[in-house]
Design a protein around this motif. Structure first.
Motif, PDB file in Angstrom:
ATOM      1  N   ALA A 230      -1.912  45.972  11.159  1.00 40.42           N
ATOM      2  CA  ALA A 230      -1.800  44.843  11.601  1.00 40.42           C
ATOM      3  C   ALA A 230      -0.305  44.784  12.439  1.00 40.42           C
ATOM      4  O   ALA A 230       0.630  45.463  11.942  1.00 40.42           O
ATOM      5  CB  ALA A 230      -1.862  43.703  10.517  1.00 40.42           C
ATOM      6  N   GLY A 231      -0.281  44.299  13.505  1.00 44.51           N
ATOM      7  CA  GLY A 231       0.955  44.431  14.106  1.00 44.51           C
ATOM      8  C   GLY A 231       1.485  45.370  15.168  1.00 44.51           C
ATOM      9  O   GLY A 231       2.331  45.415  15.736  1.00 44.51           O
ATOM     10  N   ILE A 232       0.528  46.597  15.257  1.00 44.22           N
ATOM     11  CA  ILE A 232       0.804  47.658  15.929  1.00 44.22           C
ATOM     12  C   ILE A 232       1.127  47.035  17.525  1.00 44.22           C
ATOM     13  O   ILE A 232       0.371  46.161  18.120  1.00 44.22           O
ATOM     14  CB  ILE A 232      -0.230  48.876  15.742  1.00 44.22           C
ATOM     15  N   GLU A 233       1.888  47.846  18.258  1.00 47.25           N
ATOM     16  CA  GLU A 233       2.092  47.593  19.621  1.00 47.25           C
ATOM     17  C   GLU A 233       2.038  48.919  20.595  1.00 47.25           C
ATOM     18  O   GLU A 233       1.812  49.986  20.011  1.00 47.25           O
ATOM     19  CB  GLU A 233       3.668  47.336  19.782  1.00 47.25           C
ATOM     20  N   THR A 234       1.878  48.768  21.738  1.00 52.63           N
ATOM     21  CA  THR A 234       1.419  49.761  22.716  1.00 52.63           C
ATOM     22  C   THR A 234       2.764  50.594  22.647  1.00 52.63           C
ATOM     23  O   THR A 234       3.913  50.162  22.369  1.00 52.63           O
ATOM     24  CB  THR A 234       1.549  49.257  24.102  1.00 52.63           C
ATOM     25  N   GLY A 235       2.402  51.879  22.547  1.00 52.46           N
ATOM     26  CA  GLY A 235       3.343  53.014  22.466  1.00 52.46           C
ATOM     27  C   GLY A 235       3.655  53.480  21.150  1.00 52.46           C
ATOM     28  O   GLY A 235       4.281  54.666  21.049  1.00 52.46           O
ATOM     29  N   LYS A 236       3.179  52.779  19.991  1.00 56.67           N
ATOM     30  CA  LYS A 236       3.236  53.536  18.801  1.00 56.67           C
ATOM     31  C   LYS A 236       2.332  54.557  18.443  1.00 56.67           C
ATOM     32  O   LYS A 236       1.318  54.694  19.210  1.00 56.67           O
ATOM     33  CB  LYS A 236       3.148  52.481  17.776  1.00 56.67           C
ATOM     34  N   THR A 237       2.716  55.201  17.735  1.00 52.90           N
ATOM     35  CA  THR A 237       1.803  56.621  17.399  1.00 52.90           C
ATOM     36  C   THR A 237       1.430  56.563  15.889  1.00 52.90           C
ATOM     37  O   THR A 237       2.084  56.398  15.208  1.00 52.90           O
ATOM     38  CB  THR A 237       2.655  58.058  17.718  1.00 52.90           C
ATOM     39  N   LEU A 238       0.001  57.045  15.702  1.00 59.11           N
ATOM     40  CA  LEU A 238      -0.299  56.985  14.341  1.00 59.11           C
ATOM     41  C   LEU A 238      -0.376  58.465  14.154  1.00 59.11           C
ATOM     42  O   LEU A 238      -1.072  59.227  15.129  1.00 59.11           O
ATOM     43  CB  LEU A 238      -1.778  56.528  14.373  1.00 59.11           C
ATOM     44  N   ARG A 239       0.072  59.010  12.835  1.00 57.51           N
ATOM     45  CA  ARG A 239      -0.160  60.443  12.530  1.00 57.51           C
ATOM     46  C   ARG A 239      -1.330  60.612  11.710  1.00 57.51           C
ATOM     47  O   ARG A 239      -1.418  60.024  10.548  1.00 57.51           O
ATOM     48  CB  ARG A 239       1.129  60.734  12.052  1.00 57.51           C
ATOM     49  N   LEU A 240      -2.056  61.494  12.094  1.00 57.65           N
ATOM     50  CA  LEU A 240      -3.245  62.083  10.984  1.00 57.65           C
ATOM     51  C   LEU A 240      -3.048  63.379  10.579  1.00 57.65           C
ATOM     52  O   LEU A 240      -3.265  64.116  11.364  1.00 57.65           O
ATOM     53  CB  LEU A 240      -4.700  61.963  11.912  1.00 57.65           C
ATOM     54  N   LYS A 241      -2.436  63.474   9.496  1.00 57.79           N
ATOM     55  CA  LYS A 241      -2.121  64.624   8.929  1.00 57.79           C
ATOM     56  C   LYS A 241      -3.056  65.621   8.841  1.00 57.79           C
ATOM     57  O   LYS A 241      -4.261  65.244   8.315  1.00 57.79           O
ATOM     58  CB  LYS A 241      -1.326  64.670   7.658  1.00 57.79           C
ATOM     59  N   GLY A 242      -2.917  66.673   9.076  1.00 56.72           N
ATOM     60  CA  GLY A 242      -3.895  67.920   9.019  1.00 56.72           C
ATOM     61  C   GLY A 242      -5.072  67.835   9.724  1.00 56.72           C
ATOM     62  O   GLY A 242      -6.070  68.677   9.567  1.00 56.72           O
ATOM     63  N   GLN A 243      -5.353  67.001  11.013  1.00 56.76           N
ATOM     64  CA  GLN A 243      -6.209  66.762  11.703  1.00 56.76           C
ATOM     65  C   GLN A 243      -6.091  67.391  13.254  1.00 56.76           C
ATOM     66  O   GLN A 243      -6.799  67.346  14.126  1.00 56.76           O
ATOM     67  CB  GLN A 243      -6.699  65.531  12.046  1.00 56.76           C
ATOM     68  N   GLY A 244      -4.936  68.320  13.382  1.00 55.97           N
ATOM     69  CA  GLY A 244      -4.680  69.095  14.520  1.00 55.97           C
ATOM     70  C   GLY A 244      -5.369  70.438  14.398  1.00 55.97           C
ATOM     71  O   GLY A 244      -6.264  70.575  13.794  1.00 55.97           O
ATOM     72  N   HIS A 245      -4.690  71.357  15.263  1.00 56.55           N
ATOM     73  CA  HIS A 245      -5.315  72.742  15.444  1.00 56.55           C
ATOM     74  C   HIS A 245      -5.040  73.496  13.997  1.00 56.55           C
ATOM     75  O   HIS A 245      -3.991  73.194  13.343  1.00 56.55           O
ATOM     76  CB  HIS A 245      -4.708  73.430  16.481  1.00 56.55           C
ATOM     77  N   PRO A 246      -6.003  74.269  13.766  1.00 59.48           N
ATOM     78  CA  PRO A 246      -5.918  75.129  12.322  1.00 59.48           C
ATOM     79  C   PRO A 246      -4.824  75.795  12.599  1.00 59.48           C
ATOM     80  O   PRO A 246      -4.358  76.422  13.734  1.00 59.48           O
ATOM     81  CB  PRO A 246      -7.217  75.938  12.255  1.00 59.48           C
ATOM     82  N   GLY A 247      -4.192  76.258  11.443  1.00 59.89           N
ATOM     83  CA  GLY A 247      -2.837  76.934  11.357  1.00 59.89           C
ATOM     84  C   GLY A 247      -3.226  78.586  11.384  1.00 59.89           C
ATOM     85  O   GLY A 247      -4.191  78.909  10.949  1.00 59.89           O
ATOM     86  N   ALA A 248      -2.082  79.139  12.149  1.00 65.90           N
ATOM     87  CA  ALA A 248      -2.604  80.545  12.229  1.00 65.90           C
ATOM     88  C   ALA A 248      -2.351  81.239  10.706  1.00 65.90           C
ATOM     89  O   ALA A 248      -1.563  81.010  10.059  1.00 65.90           O
ATOM     90  CB  ALA A 248      -1.628  81.098  13.159  1.00 65.90           C
ATOM     91  N   GLY A 249      -3.118  82.456  10.538  1.00 67.31           N
ATOM     92  CA  GLY A 249      -3.091  83.229   9.541  1.00 67.31           C
ATOM     93  C   GLY A 249      -3.099  82.577   7.916  1.00 67.31           C
ATOM     94  O   GLY A 249      -2.409  82.557   7.158  1.00 67.31           O
ATOM     95  N   GLY A 250      -4.040  81.286   8.069  1.00 69.33           N
ATOM     96  CA  GLY A 250      -4.185  80.508   7.123  1.00 69.33           C
ATOM     97  C   GLY A 250      -3.097  79.480   6.598  1.00 69.33           C
ATOM     98  O   GLY A 250      -3.052  78.819   5.649  1.00 69.33           O
ATOM     99  N   GLY A 251      -2.146  79.233   7.601  1.00 68.73           N
ATOM    100  CA  GLY A 251      -1.257  78.310   7.635  1.00 68.73           C
ATOM    101  C   GLY A 251      -1.804  76.770   7.703  1.00 68.73           C
ATOM    102  O   GLY A 251      -3.003  76.497   8.001  1.00 68.73           O
ATOM    103  N   PRO A 252      -0.965  75.869   7.418  1.00 68.26           N
ATOM    104  CA  PRO A 252      -1.408  74.439   7.444  1.00 68.26           C
ATOM    105  C   PRO A 252      -1.913  74.183   8.993  1.00 68.26           C
ATOM    106  O   PRO A 252      -1.477  74.519   9.794  1.00 68.26           O
ATOM    107  CB  PRO A 252      -0.363  73.622   6.831  1.00 68.26           C
ATOM    108  N   SER A 253      -2.707  73.093   9.042  1.00 69.53           N
ATOM    109  CA  SER A 253      -3.226  72.547  10.325  1.00 69.53           C
ATOM    110  C   SER A 253      -2.213  71.762  10.734  1.00 69.53           C
ATOM    111  O   SER A 253      -1.450  71.051  10.006  1.00 69.53           O
ATOM    112  CB  SER A 253      -4.536  71.854  10.079  1.00 69.53           C
ATOM    113  N   GLY A 254      -2.207  71.629  11.885  1.00 69.99           N
ATOM    114  CA  GLY A 254      -1.099  70.765  12.669  1.00 69.99           C
ATOM    115  C   GLY A 254      -1.675  69.135  12.503  1.00 69.99           C
ATOM    116  O   GLY A 254      -2.796  68.888  11.815  1.00 69.99           O
TER     117      GLY A 254
END
Length: 174
Positions: free
Chosen positions: A37-61
């Motif tokens: 509630a109250g979010i404004e244009t331009g704010k960014t929400l972060r979804l941990k670990g939902q980016g590209h997979p990490g290289a060599g078994g590292g954590p996802s972005g």
């Protein structure tokens, strides 16, 4: 892994009140995204670990979702306050009245004071956007709207003469 960036258009009321939206990521994976509630244009929400997979078994972005709040046909937002323009009749303006006005939570009745003018602003405490446990206000700007082609009103005004030194332009330069 690398972070992935997205843009998400959010409805005005969902941004004001908060919501949960199902979003489909680039890889086809569907996630529930909590819109605070109250979010404004331009704010960014972060979804941990939902980016590209990490290289060599590292954590996802992370997936970084930039929010763009859509305009609303009735409401505008200024910080945590909501503004709305409310059309009223000449009779409601002169005599005063109880009328319904929209809020982000649904319609409420307000009292239009006698002899209200276009531009008069009424404040509804606590009817704005809630953020961090505090809620803004809603400001209702009255707008007197005359009926189209009303011969009775035209006859009345034709025969009406204001009392005293009434001049709505008194004090204007020029």
């Amino acid at each position: 892994g690398d972070d992935v960036r997205y843009k998400l258009d959010v409805d005005f009321l969902d941004a004001a009140k908060g919501a949960t939206k199902s979003v489909t990521m680039a890889d086809g994976k569907s996630l529930n995204l909590k819109i605070p509630a109250g979010i404004e244009t331009g704010k960014t929400l972060r979804l941990k670990g939902q980016g590209h997979p990490g290289a060599g078994g590292g954590p996802s972005g992370d997936a970084l979702v930039e929010v763009r709040v859509k305009d609303h046909p009735t409401f505008t937002r200024e910080g945590d306050d909501i503004r709305v323009e409310l059309p009223i009749t000449l009779k409601e303006a002169v005599e005063g009245a109880k009328v319904a006005t929209p809020t982000i939570d649904g319609a409420v009745n307000i009292t239009v004071p006698k002899n209200s003018n276009t531009g008069s602003v009424l404040r509804l405490r606590g009817k704005g956007v809630e953020r961090q446990g505090k809620r803004g206000d809603q400001f209702v700007r009255l707008k007197v709207v005359l009926p189209d082609n009303d011969p009775e009103l035209a006859r009345f005004v034709e025969g009406w003469t204001p009392k005293g030194d009434y001049n709505p332009r008194k004090g204007m330069a020029g």
